[in-house]
Design an enzyme around this catalytic site. Sequence first.
Site, PDB file in Angstrom:
ATOM      1  N   ASP A   1       0.117  -0.838  -0.241  1.00  0.00           N
ATOM      2  CA  ASP A   1       0.109  -0.154  -0.096  1.00  0.00           C
ATOM      3  C   ASP A   1       0.746   1.310  -0.005  1.00  0.00           C
ATOM      4  O   ASP A   1       1.496   1.508   0.480  1.00  0.00           O
ATOM      5  CB  ASP A   1      -0.893   0.414   1.494  1.00  0.00           C
ATOM      6  CG  ASP A   1      -2.144   0.708   0.900  1.00  0.00           C
ATOM      7  OD1 ASP A   1      -2.542   1.753   0.432  1.00  0.00           O
ATOM      8  OD2 ASP A   1      -2.638   1.433   2.210  1.00  0.00           O
TER       9      ASP A   1
ATOM     10  N   ASP B   1      -9.775   0.609   1.701  1.00  0.00           N
ATOM     11  CA  ASP B   1      -8.337   0.048   3.180  1.00  0.00           C
ATOM     12  C   ASP B   1      -8.857   0.385   4.683  1.00  0.00           C
ATOM     13  O   ASP B   1      -8.102   0.912   5.249  1.00  0.00           O
ATOM     14  CB  ASP B   1      -6.839   0.599   2.715  1.00  0.00           C
ATOM     15  CG  ASP B   1      -5.458   0.507   3.413  1.00  0.00           C
ATOM     16  OD1 ASP B   1      -6.068  -0.378   4.278  1.00  0.00           O
ATOM     17  OD2 ASP B   1      -4.891   1.422   4.025  1.00  0.00           O
TER      18      ASP B   1
ATOM     19  N   ARG C   1      -7.891   3.403  13.320  1.00  0.00           N
ATOM     20  CA  ARG C   1      -6.862   4.787  13.817  1.00  0.00           C
ATOM     21  C   ARG C   1      -6.005   4.700  14.674  1.00  0.00           C
ATOM     22  O   ARG C   1      -5.678   5.240  15.433  1.00  0.00           O
ATOM     23  CB  ARG C   1      -8.046   6.601  13.448  1.00  0.00           C
ATOM     24  CG  ARG C   1      -8.544   6.249  12.258  1.00  0.00           C
ATOM     25  CD  ARG C   1      -7.530   6.407  10.617  1.00  0.00           C
ATOM     26  NE  ARG C   1      -8.094   6.550   9.472  1.00  0.00           N
ATOM     27  CZ  ARG C   1      -7.258   6.289   8.106  1.00  0.00           C
ATOM     28  NH1 ARG C   1      -6.136   5.612   8.520  1.00  0.00           N
ATOM     29  NH2 ARG C   1      -8.037   6.972   7.295  1.00  0.00           N
TER      30      ARG C   1
ATOM     31  N   LYS D   1      -4.010  -1.937  10.156  1.00  0.00           N
ATOM     32  CA  LYS D   1      -5.050  -2.421   8.358  1.00  0.00           C
ATOM     33  C   LYS D   1      -5.212  -3.367   8.518  1.00  0.00           C
ATOM     34  O   LYS D   1      -5.676  -3.633   7.509  1.00  0.00           O
ATOM     35  CB  LYS D   1      -3.732  -1.745   8.289  1.00  0.00           C
ATOM     36  CG  LYS D   1      -2.961  -0.321   8.333  1.00  0.00           C
ATOM     37  CD  LYS D   1      -3.897   0.407   7.078  1.00  0.00           C
ATOM     38  CE  LYS D   1      -3.558   2.283   7.117  1.00  0.00           C
ATOM     39  NZ  LYS D   1      -4.436   3.045   6.402  1.00  0.00           N
TER      40      LYS D   1
ATOM     41  N   HIS E   1      -3.818  14.126   0.548  1.00  0.00           N
ATOM     42  CA  HIS E   1      -4.224  12.668   2.087  1.00  0.00           C
ATOM     43  C   HIS E   1      -2.896  13.472   2.822  1.00  0.00           C
ATOM     44  O   HIS E   1      -3.354  13.006   4.124  1.00  0.00           O
ATOM     45  CB  HIS E   1      -4.338  10.780   1.586  1.00  0.00           C
ATOM     46  CG  HIS E   1      -4.139  10.602   2.345  1.00  0.00           C
ATOM     47  ND1 HIS E   1      -4.948  10.488   3.328  1.00  0.00           N
ATOM     48  CD2 HIS E   1      -3.392   9.464   3.313  1.00  0.00           C
ATOM     49  CE1 HIS E   1      -4.891   9.806   4.725  1.00  0.00           C
ATOM     50  NE2 HIS E   1      -4.371   9.149   3.784  1.00  0.00           N
TER      51      HIS E   1
ATOM     52  N   GLN F   1      -3.972   2.610  14.822  1.00  0.00           N
ATOM     53  CA  GLN F   1      -2.118   2.528  14.299  1.00  0.00           C
ATOM     54  C   GLN F   1      -1.579   3.819  15.445  1.00  0.00           C
ATOM     55  O   GLN F   1      -0.334   3.589  14.999  1.00  0.00           O
ATOM     56  CB  GLN F   1      -3.517   3.399  12.732  1.00  0.00           C
ATOM     57  CG  GLN F   1      -2.294   3.838  11.854  1.00  0.00           C
ATOM     58  CD  GLN F   1      -3.006   4.632  10.476  1.00  0.00           C
ATOM     59  OE1 GLN F   1      -3.864   4.562  10.789  1.00  0.00           O
ATOM     60  NE2 GLN F   1      -2.254   5.039  10.037  1.00  0.00           N
TER      61      GLN F   1
ATOM     62  N   GLU G   1      -9.122   3.946  -1.718  1.00  0.00           N
ATOM     63  CA  GLU G   1      -8.118   3.592  -2.872  1.00  0.00           C
ATOM     64  C   GLU G   1      -8.474   3.096  -3.906  1.00  0.00           C
ATOM     65  O   GLU G   1      -9.052   1.968  -4.460  1.00  0.00           O
ATOM     66  CB  GLU G   1      -6.871   2.448  -2.042  1.00  0.00           C
ATOM     67  CG  GLU G   1      -6.807   4.018  -0.620  1.00  0.00           C
ATOM     68  CD  GLU G   1      -5.509   3.011  -0.062  1.00  0.00           C
ATOM     69  OE1 GLU G   1      -4.474   2.832  -0.668  1.00  0.00           O
ATOM     70  OE2 GLU G   1      -5.260   2.459   1.443  1.00  0.00           O
TER      71      GLU G   1
ATOM     72  N   THR H   1      -8.769  -6.080   3.896  1.00  0.00           N
ATOM     73  CA  THR H   1      -8.874  -4.876   2.170  1.00  0.00           C
ATOM     74  C   THR H   1      -9.655  -5.013   2.115  1.00  0.00           C
ATOM     75  O   THR H   1      -9.746  -6.639   1.346  1.00  0.00           O
ATOM     76  CB  THR H   1      -7.863  -5.191   2.449  1.00  0.00           C
ATOM     77  OG1 THR H   1      -6.320  -4.909   3.216  1.00  0.00           O
ATOM     78  CG2 THR H   1      -7.568  -3.747   1.306  1.00  0.00           C
TER      79      THR H   1
ATOM     80  N   GLU I   1     -10.816   3.758   3.489  1.00  0.00           N
ATOM     81  CA  GLU I   1      -9.698   4.840   2.719  1.00  0.00           C
ATOM     82  C   GLU I   1     -10.167   4.262   1.626  1.00  0.00           C
ATOM     83  O   GLU I   1      -9.982   3.476   0.990  1.00  0.00           O
ATOM     84  CB  GLU I   1      -8.154   4.096   3.505  1.00  0.00           C
ATOM     85  CG  GLU I   1      -7.847   4.620   4.404  1.00  0.00           C
ATOM     86  CD  GLU I   1      -6.071   4.001   5.362  1.00  0.00           C
ATOM     87  OE1 GLU I   1      -5.416   3.891   4.040  1.00  0.00           O
ATOM     88  OE2 GLU I   1      -5.527   5.758   5.977  1.00  0.00           O
TER      89      GLU I   1
ATOM     90  N   GLU J   1     -10.042  12.040   7.380  1.00  0.00           N
ATOM     91  CA  GLU J   1      -9.954  13.412   6.712  1.00  0.00           C
ATOM     92  C   GLU J   1     -11.808  14.281   6.397  1.00  0.00           C
ATOM     93  O   GLU J   1     -11.097  15.053   6.962  1.00  0.00           O
ATOM     94  CB  GLU J   1      -9.190  13.288   5.563  1.00  0.00           C
ATOM     95  CG  GLU J   1      -8.029  13.116   5.327  1.00  0.00           C
ATOM     96  CD  GLU J   1      -7.844  12.787   4.640  1.00  0.00           C
ATOM     97  OE1 GLU J   1      -6.683  13.605   3.488  1.00  0.00           O
ATOM     98  OE2 GLU J   1      -8.024  11.113   3.444  1.00  0.00           O
TER      99      GLU J   1
HETATM  100 MN    MN Z   1      -4.566   2.706   2.705  1.00  0.00          MN
END
Ligand code: MN
Length: 431
Positions: free
Chosen positions: A134, A240, A244, A260, A141, A247, A208, A264, A206, A378
């Site tokens: 990834d 993804d 948080r 993560k 971002h 993380q 992607e 996925t 996420e 975000e």
């Molecule tokens: Mn990602």
Amino acid sequence: MIDETHDSSARSFLETDDRSDFPIQNLPLGVFRRRDEIGHGHIATRIGDQIFDLSAARRTGLLADADGAIADACGETGLNRLMSLGRAASRSLRRTIFQLVKAGSAHEEAVRRCLFPVDEAEMLLPAQIGDYTDFYASVNHATNVGSMFRPDNPLLPNYKWVPIGYHGRASSIIVSGTPVRRPFGQTKDEKAAGPEFGPTKRLDFELEVGAFIGKENALGTTIAIDEAEEHLFGLCLVNDWSARDIQAWEYQPLGPFLAKNFATTISPWIVTADALEPFRSPAASRAEGDPQPLPYLAAADGRGFDLALEVWIRTSRMREAGLAAARLSSTDFQKMYWTFAQMIAHHASNGCNLRSGDLIASGTVSGEKREERGSLLELAWRGSEPVELPNGEIRRFLEDGDEIILQGRCSREGFAPIGFGECRGRIANDS
Ligand code: MN
């Protein structure tokens, strides 16, 4: 390379409406299984709401005009072998399929015997994914996330020089529609003396785009930037999923790990690089003052993909009330700081071998504007600007029962629009 398969006036004898993601100009590749079937899947393409079973087509001699190795690869249970044959092979297969399914095809009767309704099919992972990487290729971002933690210095000094990435985990890549369990993990509140172990309170998506590797490079060899797209088989959508709070506690100093790799989600149909040819545009230009890429990352003709992306949400309450999904975000893949060609060339620049079926994801795709942000982190700015949904519900992060749907579509004047279908996943209620 634009050819007859991209002609906007081309039609299949199979009906598709103008809004379909899968007109004859798309011809994506995937692997399906009949819902009443046990065992392995079959390689197929899709036109409108019909699956065209390419393994059945091979058995009945419909692929006799194709190169033997290409036809044989269509009899496999995953796309890895076909991917390994390179771009010329997938282009040739695309032309063969196009001739079979176009209006006026001499083989209509035989093709119809290889069709299967999408509604009755279960989609499987399109390939055996050996490795998953990834990246972090959206400068918007990277700037957004960086500014939450380092307001004065959001972008780290390496960002504009090196395509940043981490090795993800292939075993937990799941196909669209598979439920996602809220992961447990170790988190630490800023004010708490020590960490605790429990379900994540900051579950996120996420948005992607994923690239499947086609042709391999041998261990110890590199991939030149101007040849990198020869190794790019096609694209899919990727969610993804990210925890948080896990993380934030675990990521230093080695980067993402359990935050993560619990799930996925990818969309099941790979839109081939050939299908995307009409929708290429110059790579996003670098801001004045930005460094030029080092020679091994400098393409003679750097090209991005003009791909419109959207994120939708449907909560439990919306489902119960019969409400449709609400759009959370809308952005464009063209604005990425690094192209897939650069990510591939960089990945192999130390002699790392990329294998057919490896998945390379772009990193979260965010634009400059608020409504173009590709994650809830975000959109709700780390929880400080909650997102209000049309039914009055508030989201800082995802709740049980929330379903996230990613969509992608390419359109350009003079060409038939094509799309990626959906990348869908719901946070299970039983977690
Ligand atoms: Mn990602």
